[in-house]
Design an enzyme around this catalytic site. Sequence first.
Site, short mmCIF file in Angstrom:
data_model
loop_
_atom_site.label_atom_id
_atom_site.label_comp_id
_atom_site.label_asym_id
_atom_site.label_seq_id
_atom_site.Cartn_x
_atom_site.Cartn_y
_atom_site.Cartn_z
N GLU A 157 -0.66 10.82 -21.62
CA GLU A 157 -1.00 9.41 -21.48
C GLU A 157 -0.90 9.01 -20.01
O GLU A 157 -0.08 9.57 -19.27
CB GLU A 157 -0.02 8.56 -22.32
CG GLU A 157 -0.27 7.06 -22.20
CD GLU A 157 0.47 6.22 -23.24
OE1 GLU A 157 1.24 6.80 -24.04
OE2 GLU A 157 0.26 4.99 -23.24
N ASN A 207 -0.27 3.52 -25.88
CA ASN A 207 -0.31 2.06 -25.69
C ASN A 207 -1.26 1.67 -24.56
O ASN A 207 -1.91 0.63 -24.60
CB ASN A 207 1.09 1.54 -25.40
CG ASN A 207 2.04 1.76 -26.56
OD1 ASN A 207 1.61 1.95 -27.69
ND2 ASN A 207 3.33 1.74 -26.29
N ASN A 224 -5.17 2.85 -30.99
CA ASN A 224 -3.82 3.40 -31.02
C ASN A 224 -2.84 2.37 -31.56
O ASN A 224 -2.80 1.23 -31.06
CB ASN A 224 -3.39 3.78 -29.59
CG ASN A 224 -1.96 4.27 -29.52
OD1 ASN A 224 -1.66 5.36 -29.97
ND2 ASN A 224 -1.07 3.46 -28.96
N GLU A 225 -2.08 2.74 -32.57
CA GLU A 225 -0.96 1.92 -33.09
C GLU A 225 -1.31 0.44 -33.16
O GLU A 225 -0.56 -0.41 -32.66
CB GLU A 225 0.30 2.14 -32.25
CG GLU A 225 0.79 3.57 -32.31
CD GLU A 225 2.16 3.80 -31.69
OE1 GLU A 225 2.68 2.90 -31.00
OE2 GLU A 225 2.73 4.88 -31.91
N TYR A 256 8.82 9.06 -34.11
CA TYR A 256 9.78 9.54 -33.10
C TYR A 256 11.17 9.53 -33.72
O TYR A 256 11.47 8.71 -34.58
CB TYR A 256 9.73 8.65 -31.86
CG TYR A 256 8.43 8.77 -31.09
CD1 TYR A 256 8.23 9.82 -30.21
CD2 TYR A 256 7.41 7.84 -31.26
CE1 TYR A 256 7.03 9.96 -29.51
CE2 TYR A 256 6.20 7.97 -30.56
CZ TYR A 256 6.02 9.02 -29.70
OH TYR A 256 4.84 9.16 -29.01
N GLU A 276 1.20 11.72 -32.80
CA GLU A 276 2.34 11.47 -31.91
C GLU A 276 3.60 11.81 -32.68
O GLU A 276 3.87 11.21 -33.72
CB GLU A 276 2.39 10.01 -31.46
CG GLU A 276 1.43 9.69 -30.34
CD GLU A 276 1.68 8.31 -29.72
OE1 GLU A 276 2.86 7.91 -29.57
OE2 GLU A 276 0.68 7.64 -29.41
N GLN A 298 5.16 13.87 -25.38
CA GLN A 298 3.92 14.19 -24.72
C GLN A 298 4.06 15.57 -24.08
O GLN A 298 4.97 16.30 -24.47
CB GLN A 298 3.60 13.10 -23.71
CG GLN A 298 3.46 11.71 -24.39
CD GLN A 298 2.93 10.61 -23.48
OE1 GLN A 298 2.49 10.83 -22.36
NE2 GLN A 298 2.99 9.37 -23.98
#
Length: 502
Positions: A28, A73, A173-174, A245, A293, A350
Amino acid sequence: MTKQANVMLDKRAVIANIDERIYGSFIEHMGRAVYGGIYEPDHPEADEQGFRKDVLELVKDLQVPIIRYPGGNMVSAYNWEDGVGPKEDRPRRLELAWQVIETNQFGTNEFADFAKKTNSDVMMAINLGTRGIDAARNLVEYCNHPSGSYWSDLRRSHGYEAPHKFKTWCLGNEMDGDWQIGQKTAVEYGRLAAESGKAMRQVDPDIELVTCGSSGSGMPTFPEWEAVTLEHTYDVADYISLHQYFGNRDNDSQNYLASTMELEHFINTVRSVCDYLKAKKRSKKTMMLSFDEWNVWYHSNEADEKLERWQQAPPQLEDRYNMEDALLVGGILITFLKHADRIKMACLAQLVNVIAPIVTENGGGSWKQTIYYPYMHASVFGRGKSLHTVSASPKFDTKDFTDVPHTDSAVVYREEEEEVTIFALNRHTEEDIRVHYALHDFEGYEVEEHITLHHEDLKAGNSLAQENVKPALSQAHTWEEQELQVELKHASWNVIRLKRRT
Ligand code: AHR
């Protein structure tokens, strides 16, 4: 008395052919992932394009099949046009998601070059936060259309005659998260994603699309988000994303190592919601999962709160991983292999510096974190067929979980090469456990090697100066008449490789 576990398997009992893209990763635009990570033109080890050669080598050793880009993000307010064309014309922007300065000296074409050098495919994400259908279809045209149109000819004028042919595209994304720029309700997102996906496919019918699932199983809107968004995106998308996560915030290692139970529940729930939609829509298509992710992320939280805003490539999300994190990462990979029939892509988030297996010093060296090893082992040795296992392991209870098996295994069979790889975890923090594997239809096989990752101190980590946690070869196994006995050291990750000899 030593605890004992049993595992039985049969080469005909196949879960699925493993899609190698489950060993993907993520870069990212944030922190030192791009600038100072993969790209540092002033570094003594930089190649002619500014890529750090030491980092390229470490990434190549991981054999990363696909890398997600450019966010995260960040993508939800990203103007992709800022990152293409002559570098001197590219704007410096306030990057709102991570509150930093984005110089745009690196963009889509540079990333395509990087991915070529690491032999990886690209998973592109589009901005469905501040933008939508128009910017998305233009980006597909810029990247994938051969020539003869405004955006494809612009790419050619930027020095990229051949189209990049990016196959996999994330529809935002999200978008469920309140931290996301341009957060949407499930209906708003579902409609926008479906219409964007349709237009993108009209530009290039060969692309694959990933619709946004929840940002994690802890989201208040999970799994309603999946149910509602899929009403709109089921027909256009090929995959739904999952993100998760983990962190040992209470310093309760047994509970932390048991958190693959939560992961298992998350995956099963998403599978069920997808299958409910399949039934409801009378669809022939099975929605596949893209776990794009996942990782451990908590060590750096406090440090990040103290960072000043509007810096260029500050050290954000620089978790320093330890032995127990490597064990959890191993447990997550085992879980993915057990769901190889539905999980077709996954990205360790990442790759460099930002919650990453690889760390660099600006202007200096690079090194491998503890989690580098289970990730590399799975990526290198975990390609083939994932086999079902019937297992019985001693179990334990923790604060959040009950009946957690102390040991966990996944088995990969490479039929043509006549190789079997067993990935095995002992999450008992104090006791070694003997595991008995019955591999009765693997006649003529011998143990090739048994690799183990273990450190007495669960909090031990690595640094540039010292690699404390690294794999070693073990002899703690016997093989007789297709019966394998392995002593799994407490708190250890193991790779046992067998090959047919006669
Ligand atoms: O990987 C770090 C961040 O985690 C990503 O930008 C975002 O998608 C997720 O919340």
